[in-house]
Design an enzyme around this catalytic site. Sequence first.
Site, short mmCIF file in Angstrom:
data_model
loop_
_atom_site.label_atom_id
_atom_site.label_comp_id
_atom_site.label_asym_id
_atom_site.label_seq_id
_atom_site.Cartn_x
_atom_site.Cartn_y
_atom_site.Cartn_z
N SER A 175 1.28 -22.89 11.77
CA SER A 175 -0.06 -22.40 11.41
C SER A 175 -0.40 -22.77 9.97
CB SER A 175 -0.12 -20.90 11.67
OG SER A 175 -1.44 -20.42 11.61
N ASP A 361 -4.46 -21.80 22.57
CA ASP A 361 -4.49 -21.48 21.14
C ASP A 361 -5.93 -21.43 20.66
OD1 ASP A 361 -4.18 -21.28 18.38
OD2 ASP A 361 -2.39 -22.54 18.37
N HIS A 390 -1.20 -19.19 20.20
CA HIS A 390 -0.80 -19.42 18.82
C HIS A 390 0.54 -18.77 18.47
CE1 HIS A 390 -2.10 -20.94 14.90
NE2 HIS A 390 -1.63 -19.84 14.35
#
Length: 423
Positions: A175, A361, A390
């Site tokens: 991320s 995601d 995610h």
Amino acid sequence: MAATVAMALFSSLLLSAVFSSAQDFSAAFNLRDKSPIGGLCAYLIEPSGFPCSEHTTQTKDGYILGLQRVSSHSVVLQQRGPPVLLIHGLFMAGDAWFMNSPNQSLGFILANRGFDVWVGNVRGTHWSHGHVSLSEKDKEFWDWSWQELALHDLGEMIRFVYSITDSKVIVVGHSQGTIMSLAAFTQPDISGMVAAAALLCPISFLEHVTSRFVLRLVHMHLDEVIMTMGIHELNFKSNLGTQVMDMMCDGHLDCDDMLSAITGKNCCFNGSRIDFYLEFEPHPTSSKNLHHLFQKVVDFAPLEGGEGMNGKRVIRKGTFAMYDYGMWKNLKYYSQIKPPRFDLASIPSSLPIWMGYGGNDALADVADVQHTLKELPSKPDLLYLEDYGHIDFLLSVKAKEDVYDSMLAFLSSQLGTFSGIDF
């Protein structure tokens, strides 16, 4: 007050929003208030039987970063393998790589495979150590965004590991850690110390974010409101955060499945360990960092009468660029009206890259990943999992089998550059 409520929801629930009632939230936040004592090695890694040592290094702008060096508990492995630096995401820290079960946590898996594992912690998080002259109470302490995290924090951590090991470093990010990595790799002095990269949920462009919660915050410009209010630190391990969540979930907001509203539907999230996660998360970040991230998000507003392209107009234009201070301050800091972009085409084509991304995601959308791939000068190895969201890439009950085995195969294919060590 609305801004505080919304931001508390966003950060606190990013990892911990799998509850069904206000009572669940209250119990979880009581756990959260018990901050870990001591270093990450002693608190989380060594109790699992893995040798671990604490290290610090100082950035050019004076922040003292904490790193942990982890090796295998197996006596068979006598020689350290190639160094791997793990870079965490937003509102997280180095503990994120060890929060799943030991056989599903990437930090432990890499150590067991013989890699020389280094765990990075950016400025402001619990496992880093402040600043040489600034206090966390000073607003100047929080005057940074992912731009500084990439160019100063990650750049310094790579340099530190490189200097200790005398070897190029494999960088693994999740991320925000991928935003940092891609931005840092555009700098020749940093990319020259990197052997390979593995990016989980890669983010550079945020033009197609589908997270309902994030888009709502962006559309309301709550990041700008927070900064205008003089809130420089976003730290939700407070009594206020607990009270806000109890209030919002007690008849004012449907808190069921909030995690999906933020990150997308996670197929395999290990919810059985939620109390354990909340002993560590969320970590603090700066309001400026969130504002910079939101500058990357494309936001639309409806036109009157539904005219224009799809009846909408762009009110924020997402770019992969340095922090936008506004025209006059941009001229001061950058000598140009718009902030300079991070040019992905300048990342060395010889740098091996692996990427893992998912069809569910809502933050690292497939279309945005494809945009990133088009900008890169080389073709990364790819792992696409249709059902993954995610958080699954970090905390899935099947993370090793679904994700990390592919990553390890990629890393093993790059080991010819590491003194002939065979893993």
